[in-house]
Design an enzyme around this catalytic site. Structure first.
Site, PDB file in Angstrom:
ATOM      1  N   HIS A 180       0.825  -1.212   0.000  1.00 55.11           N
ATOM      2  CA  HIS A 180       0.000   0.000   0.000  1.00 55.11           C
ATOM      3  C   HIS A 180       0.855   1.256   0.000  1.00 55.11           C
ATOM      4  O   HIS A 180       1.932   1.303   0.596  1.00 55.11           O
ATOM      5  CB  HIS A 180      -0.998  -0.002   1.166  1.00 55.11           C
ATOM      6  CG  HIS A 180      -0.414   0.132   2.529  1.00 55.11           C
ATOM      7  ND1 HIS A 180      -0.190   1.343   3.138  1.00 55.11           N
ATOM      8  CD2 HIS A 180      -0.010  -0.806   3.432  1.00 55.11           C
ATOM      9  CE1 HIS A 180       0.303   1.158   4.352  1.00 55.11           C
ATOM     10  NE2 HIS A 180       0.439  -0.139   4.553  1.00 55.11           N
ATOM     11  N   ASP A 216       6.157   2.066   6.609  1.00 52.31           N
ATOM     12  CA  ASP A 216       4.892   1.354   6.426  1.00 52.31           C
ATOM     13  C   ASP A 216       4.037   2.197   5.483  1.00 52.31           C
ATOM     14  O   ASP A 216       3.451   3.192   5.910  1.00 52.31           O
ATOM     15  CB  ASP A 216       4.216   1.176   7.789  1.00 52.31           C
ATOM     16  CG  ASP A 216       2.824   0.582   7.713  1.00 52.31           C
ATOM     17  OD1 ASP A 216       2.411   0.145   6.623  1.00 52.31           O
ATOM     18  OD2 ASP A 216       2.135   0.583   8.745  1.00 52.31           O
ATOM     19  N   GLU A 239      -5.212   1.558   2.884  1.00 51.44           N
ATOM     20  CA  GLU A 239      -5.013   0.437   3.806  1.00 51.44           C
ATOM     21  C   GLU A 239      -5.201   0.889   5.239  1.00 51.44           C
ATOM     22  O   GLU A 239      -5.782   0.161   6.061  1.00 51.44           O
ATOM     23  CB  GLU A 239      -3.602  -0.138   3.611  1.00 51.44           C
ATOM     24  CG  GLU A 239      -3.337  -1.449   4.356  1.00 51.44           C
ATOM     25  CD  GLU A 239      -2.761  -1.258   5.761  1.00 51.44           C
ATOM     26  OE1 GLU A 239      -2.618  -2.247   6.495  1.00 51.44           O
ATOM     27  OE2 GLU A 239      -2.465  -0.098   6.134  1.00 51.44           O
ATOM     28  N   GLU A 240      -4.696   2.075   5.541  1.00 51.93           N
ATOM     29  CA  GLU A 240      -4.706   2.569   6.917  1.00 51.93           C
ATOM     30  C   GLU A 240      -6.104   2.880   7.437  1.00 51.93           C
ATOM     31  O   GLU A 240      -6.291   3.060   8.637  1.00 51.93           O
ATOM     32  CB  GLU A 240      -3.823   3.817   7.032  1.00 51.93           C
ATOM     33  CG  GLU A 240      -2.354   3.604   6.672  1.00 51.93           C
ATOM     34  CD  GLU A 240      -1.600   2.760   7.693  1.00 51.93           C
ATOM     35  OE1 GLU A 240      -2.212   2.346   8.709  1.00 51.93           O
ATOM     36  OE2 GLU A 240      -0.398   2.503   7.471  1.00 51.93           O
TER      37      GLU A 240
END
Length: 358
Positions: A120, A228, A256-257
């Site tokens: 991502h 990340d 994604e988060e």
């Protein structure tokens, strides 16, 4: 001594200049030597003339560029597409806000199963919800953020406007307030505007806010934001630019988060039989944590998960990952604990199900 410090070009490959620093003793002396090197824009530095034998150094140029990125996700996608121009025909799915990129790359062979590699592009941040009369900004979280890390943090809005998070000054706080972690509603972003009208010339409600962070190389460790999952994206970029053994699909997904949303779209569109999610994870190998609560340890190798809060991973793929690592001589470790989640949570239950590893 700096006058005697020499660096030598080794080769130029895919836009990266590989150089050898056979006398490197510290980063400062190396930087001094680099100042006279006319091709030091995008380099792989072999410290001490030794190749560590890993892909860590190869990825550094990508990581530095992407981790420091404070642009919107859509612009990050454009950045990835530009880097991979000519490598394959990239497809953009515009249905989901901020887009999803996925691509197919021919390998030497066609596998019996369609494989998707996914990472991502988004990172945790904020979104402006209100502009106060005094010109300060109120925000909401985009993704999970530890509030203890927010006060005093430098940020950038839409990749253009600088700001800093402020809170009530400590000398004006009560004894009880000093003991508490400030709530987000009690924080604000100061962009230097004197009033609402001035602030509205620079920003708007709904604008994205990203942390500003340097990219520091500390021996064989990195200090940076957005590892990340820009690390996963950079690994995929390097894979795509290499000669693949098998045909593969790659997806650079968003959101994604905030709920694995881009991966949901990508998995449905590609319809893979199998998937590998290349993600970053928490380590917890810090003082004050009991050994049984340490999920994994920095420097001990790649982390393979058997389960998290979003996925129970395919057991055969889990064992195959460990066996493959042993065969390749790669350091790996098992994530010891069930916590967090990643895009596997959406991919593994797409359509009729997808066998997944992370």
């Amino acid at each position: 001594e700096p006058m005697e410090h020499r660096i030598e070009p080794v080769e130029i490959h895919q836009g990266i200049t590989y150089i050898n620093d056979s006398k490197a003793t510290n980063l400062d002396s190396t930087i001094i030597a680099l100042k006279s090197f006319d091709k030091a824009q995008n380099i792989w530095l072999i410290l001490g003339g030794q190749d560590k034998g890993s892909s860590y150094e190869v990825l550094l140029p990508y990581l530095k560029d992407h981790c420091r990125c404070v642009l919107s996700i859509g612009e990050c996608m454009d950045k990835i597409e530009k880097e991979l121009k000519g490598e394959f025909a990239i497809v953009r799915c515009e249905t989901l806000q901020n887009a999803v990129d996925y691509a197919f790359k021919h390998g030497k062979k066609t596998p019996s199963k369609k494989l998707l590699i996914s990472a991502h592009t988004d990172e945790v941040g904020f979104i402006i919800t209100h502009i106060d009369n005094d010109g300060t900004l109120k925000v909401a979280e985009v993704g999970g953020i530890d509030r203890r890390c927010i006060p005093g943090s430098a940020v950038k809005i839409n990749g253009k406007v600088n700001g800093v998070f402020g809170i009530k000054p400590i000398h004006l706080c009560s004894a009880d307030e000093k003991k508490q972690i400030p709530k987000l509603k009690d924080m604000y972003i100061d962009i230097g505007a004197t009033d609402r009208e001035e602030a509205e010339k620079l920003v708007s409600v709904g604008d994205s806010v990203a942390f500003v962070s340097d990219f520091i190389i500390n021996d064989d460790a990195l200090i940076a934001k957005a590892i990340d999952d820009r690390a996963g994206c950079c690994i995929m970029i390097e894979m795509i630019k290499s000669d693949l053994e098998y045909d593969m699909y790659f997806s650079f997904v968003v959101q994604e988060e905030v709920g694995l949303r881009g991966a949901t779209c990508a998995a449905f569109a590609v319809a893979p039989d199998s998937a590998i999610v290349v993600e970053s994870t928490t380590a917890s190998d810090v003082p004050g944590i009991e050994e049984s609560n340490v999920m994994c340890k920095v420097g001990k190798g790649a982390v393979i998960s058997f389960m998290d809060r979003a996925t129970i991973y395919d057991r055969e793929y889990f064992k195959l990952a460990l066996k493959s690592a042993e065969k390749a001589g790669a350091n790996v470790q098992i994530k010891e604990g069930v916590a967090g989640g990643n895009d596997s949570g959406a991919i593994h239950k797409s359509r009729g199900g997808v066998r997944t590893a992370a």
